[in-house]
Design an enzyme around this catalytic site. Sequence first.
Site, PDB file in Angstrom:
ATOM      1  N   LYS A 265      -3.529 -90.293  70.553  1.00  0.00           N
ATOM      2  CA  LYS A 265      -3.711 -88.493  70.032  1.00  0.00           C
ATOM      3  C   LYS A 265      -3.645 -87.648  71.492  1.00  0.00           C
ATOM      4  CE  LYS A 265      -6.909 -85.255  68.067  1.00  0.00           C
ATOM      5  NZ  LYS A 265      -8.250 -85.173  67.681  1.00  0.00           N
ATOM      6  N   ASP A 270      -8.235 -78.238  71.903  1.00  0.00           N
ATOM      7  CA  ASP A 270      -8.297 -78.305  70.588  1.00  0.00           C
ATOM      8  C   ASP A 270      -9.320 -77.159  70.093  1.00  0.00           C
ATOM      9  OD1 ASP A 270      -8.516 -78.513  67.721  1.00  0.00           O
ATOM     10  OD2 ASP A 270      -9.749 -80.510  67.768  1.00  0.00           O
ATOM     11  N   LYS A 277     -13.584 -73.804  65.933  1.00  0.00           N
ATOM     12  CA  LYS A 277     -14.972 -74.404  66.174  1.00  0.00           C
ATOM     13  C   LYS A 277     -15.798 -73.307  66.807  1.00  0.00           C
ATOM     14  CE  LYS A 277     -12.579 -78.749  67.876  1.00  0.00           C
ATOM     15  NZ  LYS A 277     -13.297 -79.721  66.659  1.00  0.00           N
ATOM     16  N   ASP A 288      -9.817 -83.902  74.223  1.00  0.00           N
ATOM     17  CA  ASP A 288      -9.220 -84.348  72.761  1.00  0.00           C
ATOM     18  C   ASP A 288      -7.735 -85.150  73.170  1.00  0.00           C
ATOM     19  OD1 ASP A 288      -9.762 -84.524  70.089  1.00  0.00           O
ATOM     20  OD2 ASP A 288      -8.863 -82.797  69.510  1.00  0.00           O
ATOM     21  N   ASP A 347      -8.768 -77.818  61.590  1.00  0.00           N
ATOM     22  CA  ASP A 347      -9.485 -78.716  62.578  1.00  0.00           C
ATOM     23  C   ASP A 347      -9.341 -80.014  62.494  1.00  0.00           C
ATOM     24  OD1 ASP A 347     -10.895 -79.004  65.050  1.00  0.00           O
ATOM     25  OD2 ASP A 347     -12.937 -78.840  64.005  1.00  0.00           O
ATOM     26  N   GLU A 349      -6.879 -81.899  62.488  1.00  0.00           N
ATOM     27  CA  GLU A 349      -5.385 -81.973  63.143  1.00  0.00           C
ATOM     28  C   GLU A 349      -4.775 -83.322  63.745  1.00  0.00           C
ATOM     29  OE1 GLU A 349      -7.214 -82.412  66.880  1.00  0.00           O
ATOM     30  OE2 GLU A 349      -7.855 -80.997  64.979  1.00  0.00           O
ATOM     31  N   ARG A 351      -5.363 -86.389  62.725  1.00  0.00           N
ATOM     32  CA  ARG A 351      -4.630 -87.422  61.666  1.00  0.00           C
ATOM     33  C   ARG A 351      -3.407 -86.779  61.367  1.00  0.00           C
ATOM     34  NH1 ARG A 351      -9.579 -86.361  57.798  1.00  0.00           N
ATOM     35  NH2 ARG A 351     -10.602 -86.304  60.160  1.00  0.00           N
TER      36      ARG A 351
END
Length: 501
Positions: A265, A270, A277, A288, A347, A349, A351
């Site tokens: 990933k 993010d 967030k 991230d 959020d 995201e 996956r």
Amino acid sequence: MKLTIEYSNNPISNQKLDAIILFIFEDSGLKGSGLNSLPTSLKKNLNTSLKLKVFTGKKDYCQQLFSGHANIPQILAVGVGKKSEMNSETLRRAAGKAGIMLTSLKAKKIGFAVTSHLQNTSETDVGQVIIEGLALGSYKFNQYKESHNEKSKLESIKIQCCDPENITSKIALKIGKIRADGTNLARNLGNTPANDLKPKDLAFAAKNIAKQHKIDCTILEEKQMKKLGMEMLLGVSRGSREPAKLILMEYFHQKAKQTVALVGKGVTFDSGGISLKPGKNMDEMKFDMCGAAAVLGAMKIIGQLNPQINVIGVIAATENLPGGDAQRPGDIVTAYNGKRVEILNTDAEGRLILGDALSYVVKEFKPNAVIDLATLTGACITALGHYASGAITNNDALMGQVRKASKLSGDRVWQLPSYPEYGESIKGKYGDLQNIGVGDSGTIIGGMFLEHFVDKTPWVHLDIAGTAWNVKHIGYQPNSGATGVGVKLLADLIQNWEPIK
């Protein structure tokens, strides 16, 4: 700081060093640590310290001493704990403690002593493990600090392995340095702020690694992803001005019988997107992309060690920002494999981008196994804290290999259950799936979402949200910043690969 590694099997009494590192077992003295044959003038002060129990060899303790030996004026005594509890990770952590103290020795050439007592308690070559620990422990991220404060510090140190018993080898030391350098590369990428590390910069790093180590590298741009139907990945990217990249690195060996895919990933920042967030600690969302960093670090190692297996490194790279064209809660997108996915929370995201990357690599490369790494869920930190990554799998044999690599590398993992009942909460109301579940078990549900995109390929998902940064109390890890978790685990997994049937 640059470390140059040297090897000598001459007696320690013949060496000329500014300092020497000695690893000592708890309450075993120098004899019990295999160091009794040291010159008397070298060990006199150390013996006194042990006799008075100022230093006992207790794990995580170091003591700097001056010796009476003209050619080796300083000693760094490093405790490794009880011999009965000693293993590779204990030694790696002890060497890491020594690595942290290298600059405080104010020495240009530092040796370390290898004894059979150490090798007998380590599952991996002792020289490799010590070099790993020293190089990882000495790591600092100073690129953004004013250089005038650093002028007085040493820019490079020579590390000499003192091995009169021929316990280790130059090759083992080289492997240890290669592994540490790959991990430190991942740390550098993770620590770089998001204004200087965008998806295009991850692609640039991948191209550099590929060029240096004869690995094929292809970058899929957004136009190509659109033609392929990767609406999950592109949906996450929509809020950013920076185009997403799907990075493919292909290492091939002519004697390979199997192929393993490593998927990371790579969300370089993010914000959560429309599902924004909280502001507190949002600066840490530059981390991230640590799953992507782990894959890059591992591919750098693989390219140098040349294992007899094909390895495909895949990185889904994007930013997740709340721009005017950003994906909305309630949107429904079509994944690369044709599944329709409801976006309930922007959020969640990671996956989404991994789902398209996983289904693409499974279809195009038909690997025998897939490992993905992602800072996927805060729930993993709640479940496991900062000292183990969560694991979800569809194959016990592959999980066994990951667990074995975890033990060797020190990158600990803990398998979580994946009972089918957990998957009920991500069944879609209007589409096939929804990107979040209802209620608890967020880490498990995130992993089970990904399982929809690997078909029947043996697969392990590693959630590194708790282990990727700010991990304290581990000797070779910095107390703040990226850890490079997963790099050594992937390297050990590939190097010791057992064919999946």
